[in-house]
Design a protein around this motif. Structure first.
Motif: not given
Ligand SMILES: C[S@@+](CC[C@H](N)C(=O)[O-])C[C@H]1O[C@@H](n2cnc3c(N)ncnc32)[C@H](O)[C@@H]1O
Length: 298
Positions: A199-205, A212-224
């Protein structure tokens, strides 16, 4: 609902004396002492306290760490305290360091019962200052069985890796945490750390990947959010993430998804702070501003 007694290897601790449901308020505590960074110093404040409060303060636990320093407190100590080298003064400062909570606006405070709560990296409760009540409240963030220890997290970053968590706890409080997430002998231990690392690695990447666009941001927040859920961590931070995801979903035009996420955020928030907290009112307003007004049964 709870009793304060010995917690093996940790000094005193707070234990459930009955079953406590997730979201239940366990206690609310008024401050024994509040210190504002700009206005006052600890020692002169203590001289103004009634004798009983001084006795309660002196009964709280001390930090055995030699290097444990909160620089903010240290500077107050150095600049304003005189005489500075009596044993009692050092004891008071040590106790304040070991037990105070940041309640916002550069104010730190000591709460007599809250100060007995031990730390866990996978806590079952959360403490928050409720400005409307002028009290620090503690709520269960998962179901707690009778006899189980009630714990909160002393750390800001709840998803940090073990080495990082342990060094902060050792520096600031002088103990080596042996909670479920830190216990390397448990079978799930390696998988837990691997999930956190991923999860940390994904956030750092994501942080390094440019605009970022809203789609990418939503995906990363959902993964977190997923990572927090897998760790069994709930509380205000998770509520904030749900609301961020709801905002992104709304920007993308997914109103139903936005509503579902906002409802999850509100539930998480009310469970962590209570329906009478200004934090909850602010989150409710956020949901309304998103145009996804949701009714939640308190
Ligand atoms: C805020 S006090 C908590 C109550 C304290 N145990 C007491 O007896 O009053 C913080 C201190 O409790 C102990 N403590 C808290 N969480 C712990 C943990 N997970 N493992 C070991 N010691 C812990 C440490 O000594 C720490 O400095």
């Amino acid at each position: 609902m709870f009793a304060i007694r010995q917690a093996t290897g940790k000094g005193l601790g707070v234990f459930a004396s009955q079953q406590i449901r997730s979201g239940q308020r366990i206690l609310s505590d008024r401050a024994l002492l509040t210190i504002s960074a700009s206005k006052t110093d600890i020692l002169s404040q203590v001289t103004l306290l009634p004798k009983l409060d001084v006795a309660a303060l002196l009964g709280l636990s001390q930090n055995p760490a030699k290097s444990g320093v909160l620089s903010w407190l240290e500077s107050i100590w150095r600049s304003k305290s005189a005489p500075s080298n009596t044993r009692l003064n050092h004891t008071i400062l040590n106790i304040f360091r070991n037990n105070n909570f940041d309640i916002g606006d550069d104010v730190r405070a000591l709460f007599p019962r809250v100060a007995r709560l031990n730390h866990s990296c996978v806590p079952n409760a959360q403490g928050n200052f409720n400005r409307a009540l002028d009290k620090f409240t503690v709520h269960a963030t998962s179901d707690i069985q009778s006899g189980e220890e009630i714990t909160i997290s002393y750390l800001d970053d709840h998803l940090a890796l073990r080495a990082n968590r342990q060094s902060k706890l050792l520096d600031n409080y002088g103990f080596v945490c042996g909670c479920r997430a830190c216990d390397k002998t448990l079978p799930e231990s390696a998988a837990r750390e691997a999930r956190r690392a991923k999860a940390i690695d994904r956030l750092e990447k994501f942080a390094q990947s440019g605009p970022a666009d809203a789609g990418k941001e939503m995906d990363v927040v959902l993964a977190l959010l997923n990572a927090y859920q897998e760790e069994g961590i709930r509380g205000r931070e998770i509520a904030t993430m749900y609301m961020a995801a709801a905002s992104q979903a709304s920007k993308l035009g997914f109103q139903e998804k936005a509503r579902e996420l906002a409802l999850a955020g509100l539930k998480c928030e009310v469970e962590a702070v209570g329906g009478d907290s200004p934090f909850f009112a602010a989150t409710e307003k956020q949901a309304k501003d998103l145009g996804v007004g949701v009714d939640i049964n308190l």
